[in-house]
Design a protein around this motif. Structure first.
Motif, mmCIF file in Angstrom:
data_model
loop_
_atom_site.group_PDB
_atom_site.id
_atom_site.type_symbol
_atom_site.label_atom_id
_atom_site.label_comp_id
_atom_site.label_asym_id
_atom_site.label_seq_id
_atom_site.Cartn_x
_atom_site.Cartn_y
_atom_site.Cartn_z
ATOM 1 N N LEU A 194 0.834 -1.216 0.000
ATOM 2 C CA LEU A 194 0.000 0.000 0.000
ATOM 3 C C LEU A 194 0.865 1.262 0.000
ATOM 4 O O LEU A 194 0.527 2.239 -0.668
ATOM 5 C CB LEU A 194 -0.959 -0.021 1.200
ATOM 6 N N HIS A 195 1.987 1.226 0.713
ATOM 7 C CA HIS A 195 2.874 2.403 0.697
ATOM 8 C C HIS A 195 3.460 2.642 -0.691
ATOM 9 O O HIS A 195 3.749 3.775 -1.058
ATOM 10 C CB HIS A 195 4.004 2.233 1.728
ATOM 11 N N ALA A 196 3.631 1.566 -1.445
ATOM 12 C CA ALA A 196 4.181 1.711 -2.808
ATOM 13 C C ALA A 196 3.077 2.004 -3.831
ATOM 14 O O ALA A 196 3.336 2.059 -5.032
ATOM 15 C CB ALA A 196 4.921 0.434 -3.203
ATOM 16 N N HIS A 197 1.823 2.165 -3.343
ATOM 17 C CA HIS A 197 0.667 2.477 -4.208
ATOM 18 C C HIS A 197 0.446 1.402 -5.269
ATOM 19 O O HIS A 197 0.106 1.710 -6.421
ATOM 20 C CB HIS A 197 0.821 3.851 -4.871
ATOM 21 N N ILE A 198 0.655 0.161 -4.889
ATOM 22 C CA ILE A 198 0.343 -0.967 -5.779
ATOM 23 C C ILE A 198 -1.065 -1.434 -5.426
ATOM 24 O O ILE A 198 -1.454 -1.482 -4.252
ATOM 25 C CB ILE A 198 1.362 -2.113 -5.586
ATOM 26 N N GLU A 199 -1.825 -1.791 -6.480
ATOM 27 C CA GLU A 199 -3.217 -2.210 -6.261
ATOM 28 C C GLU A 199 -3.251 -3.494 -5.424
ATOM 29 O O GLU A 199 -2.552 -4.458 -5.736
ATOM 30 C CB GLU A 199 -3.869 -2.446 -7.622
ATOM 31 N N LEU A 200 -4.061 -3.474 -4.372
ATOM 32 C CA LEU A 200 -4.096 -4.611 -3.440
ATOM 33 C C LEU A 200 -5.483 -5.242 -3.395
ATOM 34 O O LEU A 200 -6.495 -4.559 -3.241
ATOM 35 C CB LEU A 200 -3.731 -4.144 -2.028
ATOM 36 N N GLU A 201 -5.496 -6.569 -3.531
ATOM 37 C CA GLU A 201 -6.721 -7.355 -3.324
ATOM 38 C C GLU A 201 -6.467 -8.239 -2.102
ATOM 39 O O GLU A 201 -5.442 -8.908 -2.033
ATOM 40 C CB GLU A 201 -6.977 -8.234 -4.559
ATOM 41 N N LEU A 202 -7.373 -8.215 -1.154
ATOM 42 C CA LEU A 202 -7.263 -9.139 -0.024
ATOM 43 C C LEU A 202 -8.313 -10.227 -0.180
ATOM 44 O O LEU A 202 -9.387 -9.983 -0.739
ATOM 45 C CB LEU A 202 -7.432 -8.387 1.295
ATOM 46 N N ARG A 203 -7.980 -11.432 0.259
ATOM 47 C CA ARG A 203 -8.906 -12.562 0.130
ATOM 48 C C ARG A 203 -9.162 -13.166 1.505
ATOM 49 O O ARG A 203 -8.236 -13.277 2.315
ATOM 50 C CB ARG A 203 -8.328 -13.628 -0.803
ATOM 51 N N ILE A 204 -10.395 -13.531 1.737
ATOM 52 C CA ILE A 204 -10.742 -14.249 2.976
ATOM 53 C C ILE A 204 -11.356 -15.576 2.549
ATOM 54 O O ILE A 204 -12.453 -15.601 1.970
ATOM 55 C CB ILE A 204 -11.737 -13.445 3.843
ATOM 56 N N VAL A 205 -10.622 -16.659 2.766
ATOM 57 C CA VAL A 205 -11.153 -17.993 2.461
ATOM 58 C C VAL A 205 -11.990 -18.399 3.672
ATOM 59 O O VAL A 205 -11.453 -18.571 4.773
ATOM 60 C CB VAL A 205 -10.011 -19.004 2.221
ATOM 61 N N VAL A 206 -13.292 -18.517 3.478
ATOM 62 C CA VAL A 206 -14.195 -18.707 4.621
ATOM 63 C C VAL A 206 -14.353 -20.198 4.911
ATOM 64 O O VAL A 206 -14.856 -20.957 4.064
ATOM 65 C CB VAL A 206 -15.573 -18.070 4.349
ATOM 66 N N SER A 207 -13.889 -20.605 6.085
ATOM 67 C CA SER A 207 -13.997 -22.005 6.499
ATOM 68 C C SER A 207 -14.668 -22.059 7.875
ATOM 69 O O SER A 207 -14.925 -21.023 8.496
ATOM 70 C CB SER A 207 -12.606 -22.645 6.573
ATOM 71 N N LYS A 208 -14.891 -23.283 8.348
ATOM 72 C CA LYS A 208 -15.490 -23.430 9.684
ATOM 73 C C LYS A 208 -14.575 -22.819 10.747
ATOM 74 O O LYS A 208 -15.045 -22.358 11.788
ATOM 75 C CB LYS A 208 -15.722 -24.922 9.962
ATOM 76 N N LEU A 209 -13.253 -22.788 10.450
ATOM 77 C CA LEU A 209 -12.297 -22.299 11.438
ATOM 78 C C LEU A 209 -12.342 -20.786 11.636
ATOM 79 O O LEU A 209 -12.026 -20.296 12.718
ATOM 80 C CB LEU A 209 -10.866 -22.692 11.015
ATOM 81 N N ASN A 210 -12.667 -20.052 10.564
ATOM 82 C CA ASN A 210 -12.601 -18.584 10.704
ATOM 83 C C ASN A 210 -13.929 -17.883 10.444
ATOM 84 O O ASN A 210 -13.981 -16.650 10.429
ATOM 85 C CB ASN A 210 -11.501 -17.996 9.804
ATOM 86 N N CYS A 211 -15.015 -18.654 10.235
ATOM 87 C CA CYS A 211 -16.282 -18.008 9.846
ATOM 88 C C CYS A 211 -16.785 -17.043 10.930
ATOM 89 O O CYS A 211 -17.448 -16.056 10.606
ATOM 90 C CB CYS A 211 -17.335 -19.044 9.471
ATOM 91 N N ASP A 212 -16.448 -17.302 12.199
ATOM 92 C CA ASP A 212 -16.904 -16.382 13.246
ATOM 93 C C ASP A 212 -15.930 -15.221 13.462
ATOM 94 O O ASP A 212 -16.162 -14.377 14.330
ATOM 95 C CB ASP A 212 -17.109 -17.159 14.561
ATOM 96 N N ASP A 213 -14.852 -15.212 12.682
ATOM 97 C CA ASP A 213 -13.851 -14.141 12.816
ATOM 98 C C ASP A 213 -13.858 -13.211 11.594
ATOM 99 O O ASP A 213 -13.107 -12.247 11.546
ATOM 100 C CB ASP A 213 -12.465 -14.810 12.964
ATOM 101 N N VAL A 214 -14.708 -13.536 10.616
ATOM 102 C CA VAL A 214 -14.683 -12.802 9.352
ATOM 103 C C VAL A 214 -14.987 -11.310 9.556
ATOM 104 O O VAL A 214 -14.351 -10.436 8.950
ATOM 105 C CB VAL A 214 -15.691 -13.472 8.377
ATOM 106 N N THR A 215 -15.934 -11.008 10.439
ATOM 107 C CA THR A 215 -16.263 -9.599 10.687
ATOM 108 C C THR A 215 -15.061 -8.884 11.307
ATOM 109 O O THR A 215 -14.768 -7.726 10.960
ATOM 110 C CB THR A 215 -17.497 -9.496 11.611
ATOM 111 N N ASN A 216 -14.352 -9.551 12.199
ATOM 112 C CA ASN A 216 -13.149 -8.937 12.794
ATOM 113 C C ASN A 216 -12.063 -8.716 11.745
ATOM 114 O O ASN A 216 -11.332 -7.726 11.799
ATOM 115 C CB ASN A 216 -12.594 -9.827 13.912
ATOM 116 N N ILE A 217 -11.951 -9.649 10.794
ATOM 117 C CA ILE A 217 -10.957 -9.458 9.712
ATOM 118 C C ILE A 217 -11.327 -8.207 8.910
ATOM 119 O O ILE A 217 -10.467 -7.391 8.579
ATOM 120 C CB ILE A 217 -10.881 -10.703 8.798
ATOM 121 N N ALA A 218 -12.631 -8.052 8.632
ATOM 122 C CA ALA A 218 -13.069 -6.857 7.889
ATOM 123 C C ALA A 218 -12.720 -5.588 8.668
ATOM 124 O O ALA A 218 -12.242 -4.598 8.096
ATOM 125 C CB ALA A 218 -14.568 -6.934 7.624
#
Ligand code: SF4
Length: 378
Positions: free
Chosen positions: A228-252
């Motif tokens: 981001l400091h270098a102003h390169i376009e960034l895409e973030l991905r969240i692979v939603v599994s049983k392990l992190n489905c309750d943490d997805v809002t916190n990731i956002a």
């Protein structure tokens, strides 16, 4: 996609498919190797190696279209690097990865194999790519693990051969957290570059549990900051599994707070192969539940001006209001549909279901037949 030509006894070659003399002349004039296909013969030019296509091989061989970029090895095994019909193309620099994500569709044994692309092979593939190619993906394994010099060579070659193409680099971002490496990368990077990085948890503990790579979270966070400091376009991905489905809002919330200039966040449904199958009891979640658990995170991100996409979620498994952000994200050769899907009005827009997922379990589909529902997409 792999095919086989049993009568081939020639050398390894990468060529562009031609089905006419005019096309052959144009390609040869551009300094490219040509595979001219006639009724029952493949002729590789300028070497002038002619090989008969056996009658039982003709149907499988007919999938090659004029303009496709194809490799043939000494045993006659063919691999298509670029399909004119599918449009996009890419390379995996290595199968090696320094993480071992619990839900990765690659297996641990695939990850241990280096299987590195050779640089002459890469350069030849790139030389044969059409100059008006829209997308080209650089991936792995973890693509930077091919080695610093080789990775920078890949970046330079892509930049030189595909100056107008949108380049997508898929990485876990850990190497890009190294300041010295990043400085060199930033100087060699292609013109129209987007970097896509997965975040698996909102804390080091959660993220590193899923990647099985202690310390990886901090490295990835540094990599994202560098991008981001270098102003390169960034895409973030969240692979939603049983392990992190309750943490997805916190990731956002983490993304909104620390990386608000992220271009897009894509929520990714599971592909049931490799580690993902081996750890199914820990990770498996239906596409419907994964979507429902992601809704608040999607709302928050959009509210803060960050674009959102849904990858690998069939339309009939998500709420209608979210259809416009669902992407046709699964490559045609990996995507499957049920017979029932043929009645569905969104059959041709839908990503379908991964072949590997279908083999593991059979998600239920709900064909969309009403016009009202269909109109909401348009
Ligand atoms: S019924 Fe089939 S084609 Fe229609 S949305 Fe569901 S998976 Fe896609």
């Amino acid at each position: 996609m792999v095919r086989y030509l049993s009568h081939y006894k020639g050398p390894y070659r990468i060529f562009t498919v031609s089905k006419s003399k005019e096309m052959t002349e144009q390609l040869l004039a551009a300094g490219l190797t040509v595979g001219e296909i006639s009724e029952d013969t493949l002729t590789i030019l300028p070497d002038n190696i002619a090989v008969t296509i056996a009658s039982e091989e003709k149907a499988r061989f007919s999938v090659f279209a004029e303009g496709d970029v194809v490799e043939i090895n000494e045993r006659g095994i063919l691999y298509r690097w670029y399909s004119v019909v599918e449009g996009d193309a890419g390379i995996a620099t290595t199968s090696h990865c320094n993480s071992n994500c619990i839900m990765c569709p690659a297996s641990e044994s695939e990850r241990r194999l280096a299987n590195n692309i050779s640089l002459p092979q890469l350069d030849t593939v790139l030389k044969h790519m059409p100059k008006d190619l829209w997308y080209f993906t650089v991936t792995g394994g973890e693509p930077t693990l091919i080695g610093e010099d080789k990775f920078l060579h890949v970046m330079r070659s892509v930049k030189r051969e595909l100056p107008h193409t949108r380049i997508l680099l898929l990485t876990n971002g850990r190497t890009l957290g190294d300041r010295d490496f990043f400085a060199k990368f930033a100087q060699t990077r292609p013109n129209h570059l987007r970097i896509a990085i997965p975040i698996h948890g909102s804390t080091a503990q959660k993220h590193d549990y899923i990647t099985q790579a202690p310390g990886g979270f901090r490295q990835t966070m540094r990599g994202i900051s560098n991008i981001l400091h270098a102003h390169i376009e960034l895409e973030l991905r969240i692979v939603v599994s049983k392990l992190n489905c309750d943490d997805v809002t916190n990731i956002a919330k983490l993304i909104i707070r620390h990386f608000p200039t992220t271009t897009v966040v894509n929520f990714v449904g599971l592909e049931m192969r490799g580690n993902c199958v081996a750890n199914a009891d820990q990770v498996l979640i239906s596409y419907q539940d994964a979507f429902q658990k992601s809704k608040e995170a999607i709302r928050l991100l959009i509210h803060h001006g960050i674009d959102v996409g849904l990858y690998n979620f069939p339309y009939c498994m998500i709420d209608e209001e979210y259809w416009p952000i669902a992407q046709k994200s699964i490559s045609a050769y990996k995507s499957m549909f049920y017979d029932a899907c043929e009645q569905c009005r969104l059959r041709h827009e839908c990503c379908g279901i991964f072949l590997a997922t279908m083999n593991f379990y059979k998600p239920k589909v709900y064909p969309i037949t009403s016009g009202d529902q269909y109109d909401k997409l348009l």
